[in-house]
Design an enzyme around this catalytic site. Structure first.
Site, PDB file in Angstrom:
ATOM      1  N   ASN A  32       0.841  -1.212   0.000  1.00  0.00           N
ATOM      2  CA  ASN A  32       0.000   0.000   0.000  1.00  0.00           C
ATOM      3  C   ASN A  32       0.874   1.260   0.000  1.00  0.00           C
ATOM      4  OD1 ASN A  32       0.953   0.127   2.598  1.00  0.00           O
ATOM      5  ND2 ASN A  32      -1.046   0.291   3.591  1.00  0.00           N
ATOM      6  N   ASP A  56      -3.932  -2.557   0.155  1.00  0.00           N
ATOM      7  CA  ASP A  56      -3.711  -2.670   1.593  1.00  0.00           C
ATOM      8  C   ASP A  56      -4.231  -4.040   2.038  1.00  0.00           C
ATOM      9  OD1 ASP A  56      -3.918  -2.562   4.358  1.00  0.00           O
ATOM     10  OD2 ASP A  56      -4.627  -0.490   4.396  1.00  0.00           O
ATOM     11  N   TYR A  62      -7.717 -10.156  -3.293  1.00  0.00           N
ATOM     12  CA  TYR A  62      -8.164 -10.972  -4.430  1.00  0.00           C
ATOM     13  C   TYR A  62      -7.011 -11.149  -5.406  1.00  0.00           C
ATOM     14  CZ  TYR A  62     -10.414 -12.645  -8.571  1.00  0.00           C
ATOM     15  OH  TYR A  62     -10.729 -13.413  -9.659  1.00  0.00           O
ATOM     16  N   SER A  75       4.272  -4.545   6.637  1.00  0.00           N
ATOM     17  CA  SER A  75       4.147  -3.959   7.984  1.00  0.00           C
ATOM     18  C   SER A  75       5.151  -2.832   8.124  1.00  0.00           C
ATOM     19  CB  SER A  75       4.460  -4.985   9.086  1.00  0.00           C
ATOM     20  OG  SER A  75       4.360  -4.357  10.365  1.00  0.00           O
ATOM     21  N   ALA A 114       6.460 -12.997   8.146  1.00  0.00           N
ATOM     22  CA  ALA A 114       7.639 -12.297   8.658  1.00  0.00           C
ATOM     23  C   ALA A 114       7.343 -11.909  10.099  1.00  0.00           C
ATOM     24  CB  ALA A 114       7.913 -11.053   7.822  1.00  0.00           C
ATOM     25  N   TYR A 145       3.530  -3.058  17.709  1.00  0.00           N
ATOM     26  CA  TYR A 145       4.267  -3.914  16.761  1.00  0.00           C
ATOM     27  C   TYR A 145       4.440  -5.307  17.350  1.00  0.00           C
ATOM     28  CZ  TYR A 145       8.062  -5.241  13.518  1.00  0.00           C
ATOM     29  OH  TYR A 145       8.851  -5.856  12.572  1.00  0.00           O
ATOM     30  N   THR A 175      18.134  -6.364  10.589  1.00  0.00           N
ATOM     31  CA  THR A 175      18.680  -6.617   9.254  1.00  0.00           C
ATOM     32  C   THR A 175      18.925  -5.276   8.571  1.00  0.00           C
ATOM     33  OG1 THR A 175      17.360  -8.642   9.179  1.00  0.00           O
ATOM     34  CG2 THR A 175      18.221  -7.842   7.078  1.00  0.00           C
ATOM     35  N   ARG A 186      15.798   3.949  11.796  1.00  0.00           N
ATOM     36  CA  ARG A 186      16.532   2.882  12.471  1.00  0.00           C
ATOM     37  C   ARG A 186      18.022   3.209  12.501  1.00  0.00           C
ATOM     38  NH1 ARG A 186      13.475  -2.387  10.222  1.00  0.00           N
ATOM     39  NH2 ARG A 186      13.296  -1.042   8.411  1.00  0.00           N
TER      40      ARG A 186
HETATM   41  N1  UDP Z   1      19.588   4.013  18.078  1.00  0.00           N
HETATM   42  C1  UDP Z   1      20.534   4.992  18.348  1.00  0.00           C
HETATM   43  N2  UDP Z   1      20.613   6.075  17.509  1.00  0.00           N
HETATM   44  C2  UDP Z   1      19.824   6.224  16.405  1.00  0.00           C
HETATM   45  C3  UDP Z   1      18.852   5.215  16.125  1.00  0.00           C
HETATM   46  C4  UDP Z   1      18.759   4.136  16.990  1.00  0.00           C
HETATM   47  O1  UDP Z   1      21.286   4.897  19.324  1.00  0.00           O
HETATM   48  O2  UDP Z   1      19.984   7.250  15.705  1.00  0.00           O
HETATM   49  C5  UDP Z   1      19.525   2.835  18.951  1.00  0.00           C
HETATM   50  C6  UDP Z   1      18.125   2.527  19.488  1.00  0.00           C
HETATM   51  O3  UDP Z   1      17.876   3.245  20.667  1.00  0.00           O
HETATM   52  C7  UDP Z   1      18.209   1.029  19.712  1.00  0.00           C
HETATM   53  C8  UDP Z   1      19.176   0.547  18.627  1.00  0.00           C
HETATM   54  O4  UDP Z   1      19.883   1.696  18.188  1.00  0.00           O
HETATM   55  O5  UDP Z   1      18.794   0.762  20.972  1.00  0.00           O
HETATM   56  C9  UDP Z   1      18.504  -0.107  17.436  1.00  0.00           C
HETATM   57  O6  UDP Z   1      17.458   0.736  17.017  1.00  0.00           O
HETATM   58  P1  UDP Z   1      16.634   0.482  15.664  1.00  0.00           P
HETATM   59  O7  UDP Z   1      15.681   1.596  15.513  1.00  0.00           O
HETATM   60  O8  UDP Z   1      17.563   0.245  14.544  1.00  0.00           O
HETATM   61  O9  UDP Z   1      15.817  -0.867  15.851  1.00  0.00           O
HETATM   62  P2  UDP Z   1      15.323  -1.755  17.087  1.00  0.00           P
HETATM   63  O10 UDP Z   1      16.357  -2.835  17.169  1.00  0.00           O
HETATM   64  O11 UDP Z   1      15.275  -0.934  18.341  1.00  0.00           O
HETATM   65  O12 UDP Z   1      14.001  -2.218  16.659  1.00  0.00           O
END
Ligand code: UDP
Length: 310
Positions: A32, A56, A62, A75, A114, A145, A175, A186
């Site tokens: 989506n 979505d 379908y 997700s 997943a 989540y 990953t 992330r």
């Molecule tokens: N983190 C960080 N600085 C950033 C982004 C994330 O220190 O700019 C830390 C976050 O607090 C966590 C870890 O890196 O402890 C991994 O975060 P991510 O968002 O990659 O995924 P998570 O494993 O938490 O789902």
């Protein structure tokens, strides 16, 4: 095989599309586009074995004709995304998984969900084995989540037990690789983008929390093997090489030659898991799988990708 990949325009979904096409299969990608992007599959336009449907999965799915496999990868997956999209995250894990399972049942197709290391929450067992039931606060900020994925696993096992659908559950650990969104939030794209801009890397908290990072090609190999196995219990797929976020930041600064160092910020979200490391004995035993790409090699490839997009 003719396969449906939901979340097919996302980071992992698009790599899955590539793999299935490379193996000679026909792929239908569905997305989506709330966190996915057609840029990730633009290179597949014109491939007669590939098609894309904007849809979505929380609404009835379908698909015309036969299907041999349904892979449900739709997700939001980044903490900042699922905090912004809590209801969509719950719905795609619950209603989306239900619809995708119903489709697999109707088509007599295999099904792969997943799932995630997040189902272990802030784990009290270390490293995490598949037998560990987890430590999740259902109404904590990450609950939308974690609980969606826990429900997704539960309904997947129910469809296996009640309807005999040949289901697979993969628990994916952190990953990274090309096609992650730059502003995904992330740690990998954040750090690499900051480093390439010559800015200090933002470590949340004291940086002592650990993660174990796997390069995307290793994950895709594990997924492919799992789908083609006859195993129906959950399988962790991740790289057991664990490091603190501070060590990870230092590695990114070395690889990119960034001299701006590191700054510390407040913990991003309450309940940040303090440790995370997969026990991959099951994947090794059942799938003969283990990761092949080390952090240096994986980061080099990822940095090369981000240099093009920063
Ligand atoms: N983190 C960080 N600085 C950033 C982004 C994330 O220190 O700019 C830390 C976050 O607090 C966590 C870890 O890196 O402890 C991994 O975060 P991510 O968002 O990659 O995924 P998570 O494993 O938490 O789902």
């Amino acid at each position: 095989m003719r396969v449906l990949i939901t979340g097919g325009a996302g980071f992992l979904g698009s790599h899955l599309c590539d793999r299935f096409l490379a193996e000679g299969h026909t792929v239908i990608a569905m997305d989506n586009l709330i966190t996915g992007n057609t840029r990730n599959i633009a290179h597949l336009a014109g491939n007669q074995n590939f098609s894309f449907i904007k849809h979505d999965t929380t609404n009835y799915i379908y698909i015309n004709g036969a299907l041999d496999a349904v892979l449900h990868f739709a997700s939001p997956a980044s903490p900042i995304d699922y905090l912004k999209l809590p209801i969509q995250t719950l719905k795609v894990g619950a209603l989306g998984t239900h619809n995708a399972l119903g489709l697999a049942l109707a088509k007599k197709a295999r099904f792969l969900i997943a799932s995630t290391s997040e189902i272990y929450g802030d784990p009290l067992e270390h490293p995490q084995k598949e037998s560990y039931a987890g430590n999740v606060d259902p109404i904590g900020p990450r609950g939308v989540y974690d609980e969606a994925k826990r429900y997704a696993e539960a309904i997947t096992m129910a469809y296996h037990n009640v309807h005999g659908v040949d289901t697979k559950i993969v628990r994916i650990f952190n990953t990274y690789g090309p096609r992650m969104r730059l502003a995904d939030g992330r740690v990998v794209p954040n750090f690499i983008a900051q480093a390439l801009r010559g800015e200090p890397l933002t470590v949340y908290g004291d940086g002592a929390q650990t993660r174990s990072f796997q390069y995307v090609s290793d994950l895709i190999e594990g997924l492919y093997r799992l789908l083609n196995s006859d195993y129906n219990q959950p399988v962790n797929i991740g790289n057991p090489t664990e490091m603190t976020i501070l060590e990870f930041a230092e590695a990114v600064n070395v690889i990119t030659g960034n001299k701006a160092g590191i700054i510390f910020k407040d913990e991003r979200i309450k309940g940040d898991p303090q440790t995370r490391q997969p026990d991959i004995t099951r994947a090794r035993t059942i799938l003969g799988w283990e990761p092949k790409v080390n952090l240096h090699e994986g980061l080099e490839k990822t940095v090369a990708y981000f240099r093009e997009v920063v």
